[in-house]
Design a protein around this motif. Structure first.
Motif, mmCIF file in Angstrom:
data_model
loop_
_atom_site.group_PDB
_atom_site.id
_atom_site.type_symbol
_atom_site.label_atom_id
_atom_site.label_comp_id
_atom_site.label_asym_id
_atom_site.label_seq_id
_atom_site.Cartn_x
_atom_site.Cartn_y
_atom_site.Cartn_z
ATOM 1 N N THR A 1 32.510 -12.387 33.131
ATOM 2 C CA THR A 1 31.738 -12.216 31.658
ATOM 3 C C THR A 1 32.459 -11.940 30.380
ATOM 4 O O THR A 1 31.741 -12.444 29.421
ATOM 5 C CB THR A 1 30.884 -10.866 32.005
ATOM 6 O OG1 THR A 1 30.131 -11.095 33.247
ATOM 7 C CG2 THR A 1 29.925 -10.565 31.055
ATOM 8 N N TYR B 1 33.293 -15.770 29.397
ATOM 9 C CA TYR B 1 32.340 -16.343 28.793
ATOM 10 C C TYR B 1 32.099 -15.844 27.373
ATOM 11 O O TYR B 1 31.646 -16.743 26.671
ATOM 12 C CB TYR B 1 31.306 -16.448 29.934
ATOM 13 C CG TYR B 1 31.318 -16.567 31.147
ATOM 14 C CD1 TYR B 1 32.583 -17.560 31.629
ATOM 15 C CD2 TYR B 1 30.822 -16.582 32.232
ATOM 16 C CE1 TYR B 1 32.857 -18.075 32.857
ATOM 17 C CE2 TYR B 1 30.934 -17.145 33.514
ATOM 18 C CZ TYR B 1 31.928 -17.731 33.806
ATOM 19 O OH TYR B 1 32.272 -18.003 35.125
ATOM 20 N N SER B 2 31.870 -14.573 27.465
ATOM 21 C CA SER B 2 31.382 -13.993 25.941
ATOM 22 C C SER B 2 32.372 -14.594 25.152
ATOM 23 O O SER B 2 31.833 -15.039 23.855
ATOM 24 C CB SER B 2 31.364 -12.619 26.145
ATOM 25 O OG SER B 2 30.194 -12.331 26.929
#
Length: 77
Positions: free
Chosen positions: A57, A60-61
């Motif tokens: 996460t 990806y961010s």
């Protein structure tokens, strides 16, 4: 991005020198392959994969659009 993954993973493991990250870039995707010592595999994956999901996460961010390519993080044994 490679440095970000190292910054996240190295404090979690007992053998930080064994952390290796390779990048595989293709037309529409970038894959970061994370390899750790066999004894540290459980720490990187976490209970029910929660730590691995959190790492993905964050990456990806941070990747954002990454020049129109999708970014993936694979944990290999």
């Amino acid at each position: 991005m490679k440095q970000l993954i190292e910054t996240i993973v190295k404090p979690l493991v007992d053998y930080p020198d064994d952390v290796q990250i390779t990048m595989d870039e293709r037309e529409s995707r970038v894959t970061y392959k994370l390899s750790v010592n066999a004894e540290d595999m459980g720490k990187v994956i976490g209970k029910q994969g929660r730590v691995a999901k959190a790492i993905r996460t964050i990456v990806y961010s941070a990747a954002g659009s990454h020049h129109g390519k999708r970014v993936f993080v694979d944990i290999i044994d």
